[in-house]
Design a protein around this motif. Structure first.
Motif, PDB file in Angstrom:
ATOM      1  N   GLY A   1       0.803  -1.219   0.000  1.00 15.97           N
ATOM      2  CA  GLY A   1       0.000   0.000   0.000  1.00 15.97           C
ATOM      3  C   GLY A   1       0.832   1.263   0.000  1.00 15.97           C
ATOM      4  N   GLY A   2       2.159   1.118  -0.051  1.00 16.85           N
ATOM      5  CA  GLY A   2       3.038   2.268  -0.051  1.00 16.85           C
ATOM      6  C   GLY A   2       3.335   2.810   1.338  1.00 16.85           C
ATOM      7  N   GLN A   3       2.892   2.107   2.373  1.00 21.06           N
ATOM      8  CA  GLN A   3       3.128   2.533   3.753  1.00 21.06           C
ATOM      9  C   GLN A   3       4.582   2.275   4.134  1.00 21.06           C
ATOM     10  OE1 GLN A   3       0.934   3.927   6.048  1.00 21.06           O
ATOM     11  NE2 GLN A   3       2.640   4.055   7.459  1.00 21.06           N
ATOM     12  N   GLY A   4       5.269   3.306   4.584  1.00 18.52           N
ATOM     13  CA  GLY A   4       6.642   3.145   5.026  1.00 18.52           C
ATOM     14  C   GLY A   4       6.711   2.326   6.299  1.00 18.52           C
ATOM     15  N   ARG A   5       7.582   1.337   6.320  1.00 18.58           N
ATOM     16  CA  ARG A   5       7.736   0.471   7.489  1.00 18.58           C
ATOM     17  C   ARG A   5       9.052   0.680   8.206  1.00 18.58           C
ATOM     18  NH1 ARG A   5       3.025  -1.945   9.083  1.00 18.58           N
ATOM     19  NH2 ARG A   5       1.747  -2.222   7.227  1.00 18.58           N
ATOM     20  N   ALA A   6      10.035   1.173   7.506  1.00 17.68           N
ATOM     21  CA  ALA A   6      11.346   1.461   8.102  1.00 17.68           C
ATOM     22  C   ALA A   6      12.059   2.460   7.208  1.00 17.68           C
ATOM     23  CB  ALA A   6      12.162   0.176   8.233  1.00 17.68           C
ATOM     24  N   LEU A   7      12.894   3.285   7.798  1.00 22.19           N
ATOM     25  CA  LEU A   7      13.652   4.271   7.041  1.00 22.19           C
ATOM     26  C   LEU A   7      15.012   4.443   7.704  1.00 22.19           C
ATOM     27  CD1 LEU A   7      13.761   6.415   4.791  1.00 22.19           C
ATOM     28  CD2 LEU A   7      12.820   8.043   6.434  1.00 22.19           C
ATOM     29  N   THR A   8      16.028   4.540   6.891  1.00 22.19           N
ATOM     30  CA  THR A   8      17.377   4.766   7.404  1.00 22.19           C
ATOM     31  C   THR A   8      18.129   5.665   6.434  1.00 22.19           C
ATOM     32  OG1 THR A   8      19.340   3.691   8.301  1.00 22.19           O
ATOM     33  CG2 THR A   8      18.374   2.697   6.328  1.00 22.19           C
ATOM     34  N   ARG A   9      19.183   6.284   6.926  1.00 21.26           N
ATOM     35  CA  ARG A   9      19.950   7.228   6.122  1.00 21.26           C
ATOM     36  C   ARG A   9      21.398   7.231   6.601  1.00 21.26           C
ATOM     37  NH1 ARG A   9      18.720  13.447   4.915  1.00 21.26           N
ATOM     38  NH2 ARG A   9      20.859  14.101   4.887  1.00 21.26           N
ATOM     39  N   ALA A  10      22.322   7.407   5.674  1.00 22.50           N
ATOM     40  CA  ALA A  10      23.736   7.485   6.018  1.00 22.50           C
ATOM     41  C   ALA A  10      24.429   8.433   5.047  1.00 22.50           C
ATOM     42  CB  ALA A  10      24.383   6.103   5.942  1.00 22.50           C
ATOM     43  N   ASP A  11      25.481   9.065   5.520  1.00 24.36           N
ATOM     44  CA  ASP A  11      26.282   9.928   4.647  1.00 24.36           C
ATOM     45  C   ASP A  11      27.003   9.082   3.603  1.00 24.36           C
ATOM     46  OD1 ASP A  11      25.548  12.195   6.031  1.00 24.36           O
ATOM     47  OD2 ASP A  11      27.300  12.131   7.351  1.00 24.36           O
ATOM     48  N   THR A  12      27.170   9.619   2.402  1.00 25.34           N
ATOM     49  CA  THR A  12      27.935   8.964   1.352  1.00 25.34           C
ATOM     50  C   THR A  12      29.403   9.359   1.528  1.00 25.34           C
ATOM     51  OG1 THR A  12      26.071   9.121  -0.179  1.00 25.34           O
ATOM     52  CG2 THR A  12      28.216   8.706  -1.144  1.00 25.34           C
ATOM     53  N   PRO A  13      30.297   8.376   1.718  1.00 25.64           N
ATOM     54  CA  PRO A  13      31.715   8.723   1.830  1.00 25.64           C
ATOM     55  C   PRO A  13      32.214   9.350   0.519  1.00 25.64           C
ATOM     56  CG  PRO A  13      31.312   6.459   2.523  1.00 25.64           C
ATOM     57  CD  PRO A  13      30.063   6.960   1.871  1.00 25.64           C
ATOM     58  N   ALA A  14      32.715  10.557   0.593  1.00 30.64           N
ATOM     59  CA  ALA A  14      33.155  11.277  -0.609  1.00 30.64           C
ATOM     60  C   ALA A  14      34.285  10.540  -1.321  1.00 30.64           C
ATOM     61  CB  ALA A  14      33.610  12.684  -0.228  1.00 30.64           C
ATOM     62  N   HIS A  15      34.105  10.323  -2.596  1.00 27.88           N
ATOM     63  CA  HIS A  15      35.137   9.761  -3.472  1.00 27.88           C
ATOM     64  C   HIS A  15      35.649   8.393  -3.025  1.00 27.88           C
ATOM     65  CE1 HIS A  15      35.027  13.695  -5.274  1.00 27.88           C
ATOM     66  NE2 HIS A  15      35.347  14.241  -4.114  1.00 27.88           N
ATOM     67  N   ASP A  16      34.792   7.605  -2.352  1.00 29.27           N
ATOM     68  CA  ASP A  16      35.219   6.277  -1.905  1.00 29.27           C
ATOM     69  C   ASP A  16      34.146   5.262  -2.284  1.00 29.27           C
ATOM     70  OD1 ASP A  16      36.038   3.969  -0.576  1.00 29.27           O
ATOM     71  OD2 ASP A  16      36.831   5.094   1.137  1.00 29.27           O
ATOM     72  N   VAL A  17      34.257   4.753  -3.494  1.00 32.54           N
ATOM     73  CA  VAL A  17      33.245   3.831  -4.031  1.00 32.54           C
ATOM     74  C   VAL A  17      33.151   2.565  -3.189  1.00 32.54           C
ATOM     75  CG1 VAL A  17      32.610   2.430  -6.036  1.00 32.54           C
ATOM     76  CG2 VAL A  17      33.511   4.725  -6.360  1.00 32.54           C
ATOM     77  N   THR A  18      34.285   2.050  -2.728  1.00 33.67           N
ATOM     78  CA  THR A  18      34.280   0.813  -1.944  1.00 33.67           C
ATOM     79  C   THR A  18      33.511   0.988  -0.640  1.00 33.67           C
ATOM     80  OG1 THR A  18      36.396   0.163  -2.904  1.00 33.67           O
ATOM     81  CG2 THR A  18      35.751  -0.930  -0.867  1.00 33.67           C
ATOM     82  N   ARG A  19      33.754   2.084   0.072  1.00 31.30           N
ATOM     83  CA  ARG A  19      33.014   2.340   1.318  1.00 31.30           C
ATOM     84  C   ARG A  19      31.553   2.636   1.043  1.00 31.30           C
ATOM     85  NH1 ARG A  19      35.400   6.840   4.542  1.00 31.30           N
ATOM     86  NH2 ARG A  19      33.608   6.386   5.854  1.00 31.30           N
ATOM     87  N   THR A  20      31.259   3.332  -0.042  1.00 28.05           N
ATOM     88  CA  THR A  20      29.868   3.610  -0.401  1.00 28.05           C
ATOM     89  C   THR A  20      29.129   2.301  -0.669  1.00 28.05           C
ATOM     90  OG1 THR A  20      30.426   5.780  -1.311  1.00 28.05           O
ATOM     91  CG2 THR A  20      28.343   4.792  -2.032  1.00 28.05           C
ATOM     92  N   ARG A  21      29.731   1.426  -1.469  1.00 22.07           N
ATOM     93  CA  ARG A  21      29.118   0.134  -1.775  1.00 22.07           C
ATOM     94  C   ARG A  21      28.915  -0.683  -0.496  1.00 22.07           C
ATOM     95  NH1 ARG A  21      32.542  -2.238  -5.694  1.00 22.07           N
ATOM     96  NH2 ARG A  21      33.840  -2.841  -3.950  1.00 22.07           N
ATOM     97  N   GLY A  22      29.910  -0.702   0.377  1.00 18.68           N
ATOM     98  CA  GLY A  22      29.786  -1.424   1.644  1.00 18.68           C
ATOM     99  C   GLY A  22      28.667  -0.876   2.508  1.00 18.68           C
ATOM    100  N   GLY A  23      28.530   0.441   2.523  1.00 12.27           N
ATOM    101  CA  GLY A  23      27.442   1.061   3.285  1.00 12.27           C
ATOM    102  C   GLY A  23      26.071   0.711   2.737  1.00 12.27           C
TER     103      GLY A  23
END
Length: 66
Positions: free
Chosen positions: A28-50
């Motif tokens: 029904g489009g009802q949000g059940r959980a939400l999370t957020r994290a900063d994107t590590p600048a210029h670090d694709v490996t850490r971004t992917r891991g996150g």
């Protein structure tokens, strides 16, 4: 709010330049959980891991939260 355990859920991920946000929604489009994290600048490996960690965390979250 109690959720029918047979109801499918979806995980969505929003990858931006400064943050990664993720959430779980029901049919029904009802949000059940939400999370957020900063994107590590210029670090694709850490971004992917996150992103992977975020998906795992959302998948393991109790379905009634949000």
């Amino acid at each position: 709010m109690t959720r029918d355990p047979s109801e499918p859920l979806a995980i969505g991920i929003d990858i931006g330049g400064t943050k990664v946000a993720g959430g779980v929604v029901d049919t029904g489009g009802q949000g059940r959980a939400l999370t957020r994290a900063d994107t590590p600048a210029h670090d694709v490996t850490r971004t992917r891991g996150g992103i992977i960690a975020m998906i795992r965390g959302l998948a393991a979250a109790p379905p009634g939260i949000g």
